[in-house]
Scaffold this motif. Sequence first.
Motif, PDB file in Angstrom:
ATOM      1  N   THR A 645      -0.644  29.418  26.991  1.00  0.00           N
ATOM      2  CA  THR A 645      -0.511  28.011  27.402  1.00  0.00           C
ATOM      3  C   THR A 645      -0.275  27.850  28.898  1.00  0.00           C
ATOM      4  O   THR A 645      -0.575  26.808  29.466  1.00  0.00           O
ATOM      5  CB  THR A 645       0.648  27.356  26.630  1.00  0.00           C
ATOM      6  N   VAL A 646       0.268  28.899  29.552  1.00  0.00           N
ATOM      7  CA  VAL A 646       0.496  28.830  31.006  1.00  0.00           C
ATOM      8  C   VAL A 646      -0.217  29.962  31.730  1.00  0.00           C
ATOM      9  O   VAL A 646      -0.080  30.099  32.944  1.00  0.00           O
ATOM     10  CB  VAL A 646       2.011  28.872  31.329  1.00  0.00           C
ATOM     11  N   ASN A 647      -0.918  30.798  30.976  1.00  0.00           N
ATOM     12  CA  ASN A 647      -1.671  31.919  31.557  1.00  0.00           C
ATOM     13  C   ASN A 647      -0.774  32.827  32.394  1.00  0.00           C
ATOM     14  O   ASN A 647      -1.139  33.251  33.480  1.00  0.00           O
ATOM     15  CB  ASN A 647      -2.841  31.388  32.407  1.00  0.00           C
ATOM     16  N   GLN A 648       0.444  33.107  31.885  1.00  0.00           N
ATOM     17  CA  GLN A 648       1.401  33.958  32.586  1.00  0.00           C
ATOM     18  C   GLN A 648       1.812  35.111  31.672  1.00  0.00           C
ATOM     19  O   GLN A 648       1.897  34.944  30.457  1.00  0.00           O
ATOM     20  CB  GLN A 648       2.653  33.153  32.995  1.00  0.00           C
ATOM     21  N   GLN A 649       2.095  36.266  32.303  1.00  0.00           N
ATOM     22  CA  GLN A 649       2.524  37.421  31.528  1.00  0.00           C
ATOM     23  C   GLN A 649       4.045  37.458  31.421  1.00  0.00           C
ATOM     24  O   GLN A 649       4.755  36.956  32.295  1.00  0.00           O
ATOM     25  CB  GLN A 649       2.022  38.724  32.153  1.00  0.00           C
ATOM     26  N   GLY A 650       4.502  38.063  30.314  1.00  0.00           N
ATOM     27  CA  GLY A 650       5.938  38.186  30.096  1.00  0.00           C
ATOM     28  C   GLY A 650       6.189  39.243  29.041  1.00  0.00           C
ATOM     29  O   GLY A 650       5.372  40.126  28.813  1.00  0.00           O
ATOM     30  N   SER A 651       7.324  39.145  28.366  1.00  0.00           N
ATOM     31  CA  SER A 651       7.666  40.122  27.340  1.00  0.00           C
ATOM     32  C   SER A 651       8.387  39.425  26.206  1.00  0.00           C
ATOM     33  O   SER A 651       8.997  38.363  26.379  1.00  0.00           O
ATOM     34  CB  SER A 651       8.555  41.234  27.918  1.00  0.00           C
ATOM     35  N   VAL A 652       8.318  40.049  25.013  1.00  0.00           N
ATOM     36  CA  VAL A 652       8.961  39.502  23.825  1.00  0.00           C
ATOM     37  C   VAL A 652      10.431  39.870  23.822  1.00  0.00           C
ATOM     38  O   VAL A 652      10.794  41.026  24.042  1.00  0.00           O
ATOM     39  CB  VAL A 652       8.275  40.045  22.548  1.00  0.00           C
ATOM     40  N   ILE A 653      11.280  38.868  23.595  1.00  0.00           N
ATOM     41  CA  ILE A 653      12.723  39.115  23.501  1.00  0.00           C
ATOM     42  C   ILE A 653      13.123  39.347  22.044  1.00  0.00           C
ATOM     43  O   ILE A 653      13.764  40.333  21.706  1.00  0.00           O
ATOM     44  CB  ILE A 653      13.528  37.945  24.103  1.00  0.00           C
ATOM     45  N   GLU A 654      12.719  38.438  21.165  1.00  0.00           N
ATOM     46  CA  GLU A 654      13.040  38.603  19.759  1.00  0.00           C
ATOM     47  C   GLU A 654      12.098  37.762  18.915  1.00  0.00           C
ATOM     48  O   GLU A 654      11.467  36.820  19.400  1.00  0.00           O
ATOM     49  CB  GLU A 654      14.487  38.189  19.473  1.00  0.00           C
ATOM     50  N   LYS A 655      12.018  38.119  17.608  1.00  0.00           N
ATOM     51  CA  LYS A 655      11.200  37.383  16.643  1.00  0.00           C
ATOM     52  C   LYS A 655      12.088  36.359  15.950  1.00  0.00           C
ATOM     53  O   LYS A 655      13.118  36.705  15.371  1.00  0.00           O
ATOM     54  CB  LYS A 655      10.602  38.356  15.618  1.00  0.00           C
ATOM     55  N   ILE A 656      11.672  35.095  16.005  1.00  0.00           N
ATOM     56  CA  ILE A 656      12.455  34.028  15.376  1.00  0.00           C
ATOM     57  C   ILE A 656      12.090  33.911  13.901  1.00  0.00           C
ATOM     58  O   ILE A 656      12.942  33.892  13.031  1.00  0.00           O
ATOM     59  CB  ILE A 656      12.226  32.691  16.104  1.00  0.00           C
ATOM     60  N   ASN A 657      10.797  33.812  13.608  1.00  0.00           N
ATOM     61  CA  ASN A 657      10.291  33.821  12.243  1.00  0.00           C
ATOM     62  C   ASN A 657       8.881  34.394  12.266  1.00  0.00           C
ATOM     63  O   ASN A 657       8.442  34.907  13.298  1.00  0.00           O
ATOM     64  CB  ASN A 657      10.342  32.425  11.599  1.00  0.00           C
ATOM     65  N   ASP A 658       8.165  34.291  11.136  1.00  0.00           N
ATOM     66  CA  ASP A 658       6.843  34.914  11.036  1.00  0.00           C
ATOM     67  C   ASP A 658       5.846  34.343  12.028  1.00  0.00           C
ATOM     68  O   ASP A 658       4.842  34.978  12.335  1.00  0.00           O
ATOM     69  CB  ASP A 658       6.291  34.759   9.613  1.00  0.00           C
TER      70      ASP A 658
END
Length: 780
Positions: A645-658
Motif C-alpha cells: 500500500t505504500v511500496n515500502q520495505q519493512g519486517s514482520v513483528i508478530e502475527k495477529i490472526n490468520d
Amino acid sequence: MNQRILRVLEFDKIRNQLQEQAATSLGKDFAVKLVPLTELEEVQKLQQETDEAAQILRLNKVIPLGGIFDIRPSLKRSVIGGVLNTKECLDVANTIYGGRQVKDFIEDLEEDLPILKDLVEGITPLRELERSIKSCIDDHGQMMDSASEKLRGIRSSIRTYESRVRERLENYTRTKSNMLSDAIVTIRNDRYVLPVKQEYRGAIGGIVHDQSASGQTLFMEPKAVVDLNNQLQEAIVKEGQEVERILRELTGNIAEEEPFLSENVRILGSVDFISSRAKLGQTMKASMPKMNDQGFIRMKQARHPLIAPDEVVPNDVEIGKEYTSIVITGPNTGGKTVTLKMIGLCTLMAQSGLQVPALDGCELAVFEHVFADIGDEQSIEQNLSTFSSHMTNIVDILKHVDHKTLVLFDELGAGTDPQEGAALAMSILDEVVSRGARVIATTHYPELKAYGYNREQVINASVEFDVDSLQPTYRLLIGIPGRSNAFDISSRLGLEKSVIDQAKSLIGVDSKNVENMIASLEKSQIQAQKEYEEAHQVLLESEQIHREIKQEWEKLEQKRETLYKKAEEKAEKALQNAREEAELIVSEIRKMKTNTELKEHEWIEAKKMLEEAKPNLVSKNKSNQKAEPKTQKELHPGDEIKLLTVNQQGSVIEKINDNEYLVQVGIMKVKAKRNDLQLVGKPKKTMEKPLATVKGSNYHVKTELDLRGERFEDALLQLEKYVDDALLANYPKVYIIHGKGTGALRKGVQEFCKRHPSIKSTRPGAAGEGGSGVTVIEFK
C-alpha cells in the motif's frame, strides 16, 4: 440372512471375486466376512461409501494401499510382553507410512467425499514411532549399525576379528597350500576353518570341526586362530544381545501406541474393503442402486453377476408397485432359474453395499429375509423324495414370511401329481402374496398361466423361445405367460403334419384359445419392445445433440470471459502506470518535506487511499465460476516484507490472526492485511553479511535496531555490533528502539553512547519517531 440362502444363491462366489479385488490382507478379511445388512440407513451408507470410491476410479486414480500389512498379531504380542523381530517392526513402520499416504491422498482430492474423508481423519500419523523404527532397521529388515553406539562398536570389533582370523588363515593357504585340499577359508560350526588333508592333520594342529564324506579332508581350526575365533564368537553373542535389547525397546514403543495402531489398521482395512467393492463394480460395469424399504425392485438391462458379459442376456425386471408377485412360465433350459437367481443375488449384493450389474437408475429394496427354494434338494440320508424335500423347505419358509420378505420359488409344486401340484402351487402363492411378501416363482404347470389374470397383485411372465432356431433367447417377457411350443417344435423337427393335426384335435377348445391368446400377447410384446428400443435410440441421439449444444455454449462463455479478462488487464496496466507516477511524486515530496510537515502515518493513509481508488473490475461470469484460491505462505516474525500500500520495505513483528500482521515500516508500526504484504526474504544472520571496509560502501543494514524483549547483556552486545555496522554503512544517524519499560535498557543504551568515540550526540525520539521509547544516535 441364513447361510443356506447365501449358498443357494451363490453369494460365496461374489465374496471370492471381492477378495481378488482387495489390495491388502486386511481388505480380504473384510470381504470374507461380508454379509447383507437389513437396515435401510446402514445399506444406504454402504452404497454411498462404494460410490465415493467409484468416483476416485472414474478419475483414473487409485488409492495407494501398497506396503500395508496386517500387524494385529504383532500388536497383540507386543502388548502381552513379547519381543517383535526386525521384520515385524518394519511392517509396523511401513503400515504407519502407508496409512499416512492413504490419508494424504484422500484428503488432497478435490471431489466431495464426506464419508471417506471423515474415515481417514481418524488415522494417526505416528511419525515419531515410524522414525525410531526406520532409524534402526533398514528396508531389507536388517538391524543397522547406527541403531545404537554400542552396536556400532560391537560390529566394528566383529569385523576386526573376522579380518584378523581371515588374514592368519589366508597365510596358511599361501604358505601351506600343499597340505590343504583346497586353498580356501571356509566356515564350520560358525567358526573359520581350513580344509586340511588327512595326512597333514598333525602338521597343522588344532581343532577338527568336520570332515568330508570320504574322510580325506578335515575341516580344522588351527591353534593360532582359536583365541581369535573365541573372541569373535563372544562379540557375536554381544551383538545378538544388543539387537535383542533394541528390539525390546522398539517393541515397548509399539505397545505404547497399540490403540492408535489398531485403529489405523481397522480404518485402512475399511478403506481397502470400500475400494475393492468399487473395483468389483467397475469390473462388472455395475451401477449404484437406489435403496428403499418399500419392497420395490426395478432394474433395466440387469445381468447375472456370475455369467460372462459376452454370454449373459440382460433383462428388465420390475416388481413391488403394481404387482407383488411374478409367475414365470416357459420351457426347460429357457433361463427361468437364472432369472430367479439373478434377482435374488442382486438383492443380496445391494444389501451388502455392492453395486449391481444393471443400467444407471436401478432401484432395489432392503428385505429382512430372502428365502429361496431352488433346485433339487432331495436328501437320501433322510429318505425324502424331491417333492418332500421341497415341501419341507417351503413349510419352513412359510413360518417366517411377512411384508419385508423376498421369496423365490423354482418349479413350485413340482415332483407330484400335476393337477394336485398346480392346485397346491396356487394355494401357496395365495398365502405368501396375502402376507405382503414379494414373490417370484417359476413353474411348468399350464394351470398357472391364467393365475396372474385372476389375481390383482400377480403378473405373468415367460422366457422367450425362438421356434425357428429351436433355441431359447433367455429374454424375459413381463405380462406374457409362456407357450408350450410343442407343436411348432415337433413340426420343425420333421414330425408329419397329419400327426400334428391329430394331436391338435385332441386338445380342448379352452387350451387352444389360451395358446392363441398367449401368441397374440407375445407378438404385441415383441412389437412394443421394438418400438421402445427405437424410441430409446432417438432419446440417446437427442441427449448427444444437447451435450454438443451445451459444449458450444460453454465455449462461448469462456470466450466472453477471456475478453473481460483482457479488458481488466488493460485497466490494471493503466492503473499501474498511474501508481508508478504517483510514487515518483510522493518520493520527491518526501525529499522536500520538513519535520513540521506531514507525519509518516498520514503518508501511509494517503497511499492507502490511492490503492483503494482502484475500480472493482469483476467479470460478469464470475458468479458461475469457482474463484481460484491464491495460496499464500504464512509469514513469521523477522520476515522481510514489502508493504504494497505504500511500496515500502519493512519486517514482520508478530502475527495477529490468520489474515492480519503487525509490521515495522521505517519507524512506524502498522497493522496490515496479508494480501497487502509481499514476502521479500527470510531474516539473515548478521554474521553472514560481509562487512564493509571503507566509507561509502554499499553495506546493507537497517536504520533502526529493535532491542525490546532482549536480555540486558545481549542487548548491549547487539548494540555494539549494530553501531559498527551502521558506521560501515556510512549512516548519519540511526534509531535504537528500546521501549519505555523500567528504563534500565534506555539508560544502558545512553551510557554506551557516551563512551563510544564515534557517536557525536544522542536524543530521545520525537513524537512521530516513538518518543522516549527510542534513542536517536547521530555519528561524527
